[in-house]
Design an enzyme around this catalytic site. Structure first.
Site, short mmCIF file in Angstrom:
data_model
loop_
_atom_site.label_atom_id
_atom_site.label_comp_id
_atom_site.label_asym_id
_atom_site.label_seq_id
_atom_site.Cartn_x
_atom_site.Cartn_y
_atom_site.Cartn_z
N ASN A 133 -7.56 -2.81 -3.93
CA ASN A 133 -7.40 -1.40 -3.56
C ASN A 133 -6.29 -0.83 -4.44
O ASN A 133 -5.11 -1.00 -4.14
CB ASN A 133 -7.05 -1.28 -2.08
CG ASN A 133 -6.87 0.16 -1.62
OD1 ASN A 133 -6.86 1.09 -2.42
ND2 ASN A 133 -6.69 0.35 -0.33
N ARG A 144 -11.99 -0.55 -3.64
CA ARG A 144 -11.98 0.73 -2.94
C ARG A 144 -12.04 1.85 -3.97
O ARG A 144 -11.29 1.85 -4.95
CB ARG A 144 -10.71 0.87 -2.11
CG ARG A 144 -10.63 2.20 -1.36
CD ARG A 144 -9.23 2.45 -0.84
NE ARG A 144 -9.13 3.71 -0.11
CZ ARG A 144 -8.02 4.43 -0.01
NH1 ARG A 144 -6.92 4.03 -0.61
NH2 ARG A 144 -8.00 5.55 0.68
N HIS A 157 -10.90 8.23 4.11
CA HIS A 157 -10.60 7.16 5.08
C HIS A 157 -11.86 6.62 5.73
O HIS A 157 -11.83 6.07 6.83
CB HIS A 157 -9.62 7.65 6.17
CG HIS A 157 -8.27 8.00 5.66
ND1 HIS A 157 -7.63 9.19 6.01
CD2 HIS A 157 -7.43 7.37 4.81
CE1 HIS A 157 -6.46 9.25 5.40
NE2 HIS A 157 -6.32 8.16 4.66
#
Length: 445
Positions: free
Chosen positions: A7, A91, A180
């Site tokens: 990430n 991500r 998110h």
């Protein structure tokens, strides 16, 4: 079978090493201050003490190489060499409206991520650099992209369209995207498990509260509306982001100060929010300490932040009609009991009644807790998020060609008997320090 998840933020690179056969996390860590100087890595291997050491990382490639060096180290590593890595999950913050689910990264996907850079200038460039860096050192394994925006692609037009000229949407992709998503997916599925309900017959409001923060209205198990918009700037008051402001505000300040578009954009993203309100603070713990010490600015910032969250909770209750649970997650949602107190107090008229004592006790990332009073019409769950697990399971399923959108795919954590081994071990230490925690642990119905 080992799966690595990465990430990459603008100045950081988080990682997790997961053993698929044993269903266990071997190591987690983060490289901080990438590209800005004084870089350092924090590494925690299963069953060992946390290790922190400095290592300059002027680029994300350097950060990825440091991660690889660390996880394969004879002294502190958890794998013998990188040949045991079978897939990498990445991500990606902004996938626009081109992706409704996770994908294996190819040239087409990379081009699409690059096309989204103008919609997420603070995040997508770093995500892309992380993918490119990882592919250089791991060229022969599948790299999978897990998009924050994919979860929200179920929103109806009445939720995602802005009341601006429709041509802006048709020509320039101007719409609400939301973020998110990986966190919301995990917590929505876990809330359904705790409620003992069919996930696609469950309505929940989820507050992802961290340095970046947003709220999601989930209707019948699908994202129905969310507070972040075309970029992660809209919505709640965040660490350095303003959240909702009058759209004319930037133009007014530009006329008064002569600031450029780029300067205004930077100010709203990097020097506003809690930092702007306090002048120097973004960490909620530091703000609470300042408030307790009598800082008017800190106390006012807390009230403004809490007030914004309350407004969204109330608004989402109105559009959902029925709410089966209110969920709080992420760093602030999981640990900042003093902010939860300010957010949840006064919601009794909406059927949300929290227990201050339970709220004070709930400070863990290793258990799901229930902090509402018995008379509360709507249960209040604290559900520690696990974005890395979602990324890991997506990457594995993509590699096995068994993956699909979450409406046609079942995750391991949707089983009521699911246990996170690492968190189960961590909970033992939490209970030893905080025995009262046992009384508020939420169990599946």
């Amino acid at each position: 079978m080992i799966i690595l998840t990465l990430n990459c933020g603008s100045s950081s690179a988080k990682y997790q090493v997961y053993d698929w056969e044993t269903k266990d996390v071997l190591a987690v860590g983060i490289v901080e201050k990438v590209t800005v100087g004084d870089s350092f890595i924090t590494h925690k291997a299963k069953g060992r003490e946390e290790v922190v050491f400095k290592n300059d990382c002027p680029t994300h490639t350097d950060a990825i190489e440091l991660i690889i060096k660390t996880i394969t180290s004879k002294d502190i590593g958890v794998i013998s060499d990188m040949s045991v890595i079978t897939a990498v999950g990445h991500r990606v913050v902004h996938g626009g409206d081109k992706f409704t689910k996770s994908v294996i990264v190819d040239d087409t996907a990379m081009k699409a991520f690059a096309d989204m850079q103008d919609l997420s200038p603070l995040h997508n460039p770093a995500n892309i650099m992380g993918i490119e860096a990882a592919k250089k050192v791991l060229p022969n394994v599948p790299h999978c992209a897990i998009m924050d925006t994919a979860w929200h692609q179920t929103m109806p037009p009445k939720s995602y369209l802005y009341a601006v000229p429709l041509d802006w949407y048709k020509k320039y992709r101007v719409r609400r995207y939301g973020f998110h998503g990986t966190s919301f997916l995990y917590t929505a599925k876990r809330a359904a498990v705790l409620l003992g309900q069919d996930p696609f017959k469950t309505n929940v409001i989820i507050c992802h509260l961290g340095n970046g923060a947003s709220i999601n209205a989930v209707k019948d198990g699908l994202s129905f509306d969310t507070s972040m918009g075309i970029t992660p700037l809209e919505g709640l008051v965040m660490g350095t982001r303003s959240g909702d402001v009058d759209p004319s505000l930037p133009f007014y300040v530009m006329r008064k100060t002569g600031m450029s578009v780029a300067e205004i954009e930077s100010a709203l993203n990097k020097t506003s929010g809690l930092l702007g309100l306090t002048g120097k603070l973004t960490d909620r713990r530091d703000i609470e300490a300042a408030a307790q010490a009598g800082s008017i600015d800190a106390l006012r910032a807390q009230k403004i932040e809490a007030n914004r969250v309350k407004k969204y909770i109330g608004g989402y209750m109105a559009i959902l009609g029925r709410v089966d649970a209110l969920v709080l997650t992420a760093g602030v949602g999981e640990f900042a009991w003093f902010m939860r107190d300010k957010i949840l107090s006064g919601l009794e008229g909406l059927g949300i009644v929290y227990d201050p004592k339970k709220n004070d006790v709930s400070r863990t990332r290793n258990a799901e807790t229930l902090i509402s009073k018995p008379e509360s019409k709507i249960p209040i769950f604290i559900i520690p998020t696990d974005e890395e697990l979602v990324m890991t399971e997506d990457a594995y399923a993509l590699m096995q060609k068994t993956y699909d959108t979450h409406t046609h795919f079942t995750y391991s954590f949707q089983n009521k008997d699911y246990i996170n081994k690492g968190r189960a071990e961590g909970l033992k230490f939490d209970l030893a320090k905080n025995p009262a925690l046992a009384e508020i642990i939420a169990l599946p119905k």
